[in-house]
Design a protein around this motif. Sequence first.
Motif, mmCIF file in Angstrom:
data_model
loop_
_atom_site.group_PDB
_atom_site.id
_atom_site.type_symbol
_atom_site.label_atom_id
_atom_site.label_comp_id
_atom_site.label_asym_id
_atom_site.label_seq_id
_atom_site.Cartn_x
_atom_site.Cartn_y
_atom_site.Cartn_z
ATOM 1 N N UNK A 27 -0.863 -22.222 57.996
ATOM 2 C CA UNK A 27 -1.426 -21.065 58.685
ATOM 3 C C UNK A 27 -0.340 -20.071 59.103
ATOM 4 N N UNK A 28 0.843 -20.573 59.412
ATOM 5 C CA UNK A 28 1.953 -19.663 59.715
ATOM 6 C C UNK A 28 2.326 -18.835 58.487
ATOM 7 N N UNK A 29 2.202 -19.438 57.308
ATOM 8 C CA UNK A 29 2.463 -18.703 56.066
ATOM 9 C C UNK A 29 1.413 -17.606 55.853
ATOM 10 N N UNK A 30 0.263 -17.766 56.516
ATOM 11 C CA UNK A 30 -0.809 -16.764 56.471
ATOM 12 C C UNK A 30 -0.732 -15.826 57.674
ATOM 13 N N UNK A 57 1.583 -12.134 46.805
ATOM 14 C CA UNK A 57 1.692 -12.965 48.010
ATOM 15 C C UNK A 57 1.878 -14.438 47.686
ATOM 16 N N UNK A 58 1.870 -14.781 46.411
ATOM 17 C CA UNK A 58 1.921 -16.201 46.023
ATOM 18 C C UNK A 58 3.177 -16.895 46.527
ATOM 19 N N UNK A 85 -6.942 -22.151 45.883
ATOM 20 C CA UNK A 85 -7.934 -22.296 46.955
ATOM 21 C C UNK A 85 -8.092 -20.969 47.699
ATOM 22 N N UNK A 86 -6.985 -20.277 47.914
ATOM 23 C CA UNK A 86 -7.037 -18.969 48.573
ATOM 24 C C UNK A 86 -7.784 -17.957 47.715
ATOM 25 N N UNK A 101 -5.466 -12.538 55.692
ATOM 26 C CA UNK A 101 -4.566 -12.939 54.613
ATOM 27 C C UNK A 101 -5.347 -13.230 53.333
ATOM 28 N N UNK A 102 -6.422 -13.999 53.451
ATOM 29 C CA UNK A 102 -7.216 -14.365 52.285
ATOM 30 C C UNK A 102 -7.899 -13.135 51.693
#
Length: 280
Positions: free
Chosen positions: A76-79, A94-95, A114-115, A86-87
Motif C-alpha cells: 500500500x505504501x507503493x500505492x 507505474x509498473x 491484479x492492479x 493509484x489503481x
Amino acid sequence: MRRELQKRSPVQIKKLKPFLDKWVERIEQRDYINEDPILFMHAFNHKEDQLLAGFFAATMAWGRRDIVIRKVRDLLERMNNRPEEFIGNFSDDDADRFEGFKHRTFKPIDMIWLTKILQSILQEFESFECFWNACYQKAQQTGRPLMAVFHENFFALQSNTPKRTYKHVSNAEKKSSCKRLYLYLRWAIRKESPVDLGLMDFMPASELMVPLDVHVARQARKLGLLSRTYNDWWAVEELTETLRLLDPKDPAKYDYALFGLGVAEDGLPEELIINPTLGK
C-alpha cells in the motif's frame, strides 16, 4: 488410508452453541483488528479505498499474520496509501512501483496484473461492489458457486493476464476452499460487528461461507463439526451447513470461535473433543 472422523448429530451440534457463542464474543473484539490484516480496511475512510485495500490484504493473507501485515503495508505504501487513486490512474509507467516486491509466491508481475484488472473493474462497473453484485447475480442465475463466477469474470477483464497470476484468486470449481475470498467477504459484508465492516450489501450474511484454513478445519474436526478430511470446497460446504444449525443468519461468525480455540492456551476442553488424534 484416512480413518473415518466422527460427526456430531444435529442435536449434539446445537448443544455446542453456548460454548461457541462465548468464544465468538471473546475473540470478536476491537483489539483483534490491530493484529489482523483487516486493519487495512479500517485504516481508510473512503469505501472504495477500504474495499480495494481489503482485497489485497485478504488475497495476501497467507502465512503468519504479522508477516502478512508487513507485506500489505509495503504494497500500500507503493500505492502512496491511496489505492483507489493509484489503481484508477495506473499505467505501464507505474509498473516499477512494484519492483522488488515479494510475498510467498506473489511477485511484481502478479501485482501489476491484479492492479490492471481492478482498474478495469472500476472503469466498467464504477465500483468493486457493483462487480461483486454482477458476479453474484450470475451465480444465482446459473447455479454455479459464486467464487467460480468471480474468478471467471475477474480474469476475463484482462485476457493477457499471465496464467501464473490466476492461482492467486481461488476458484471453487477447482476444489479450492476459497478461504481468502470468503475471508474478504466476511470483512466486507457482516454488519454490527466490532471487527467486520459491513461495507457491501449485494448478498446477505446468511450466504457467507466459512473461511476455511488449516487451523479452523482442525478445531472443527476435533469438535465433530466436520467429517471431511480434505480442506477443499466440499469441506467448506459441509462446515458452513453445520454452523447454520447454530445461527442460520450468520454462520461465518463462528470463524472467530474456531480460530480462537486454535490459538488460545485454554482452548478446547478435552471433554468436547471427539476426534482427538488430529494434532494440536
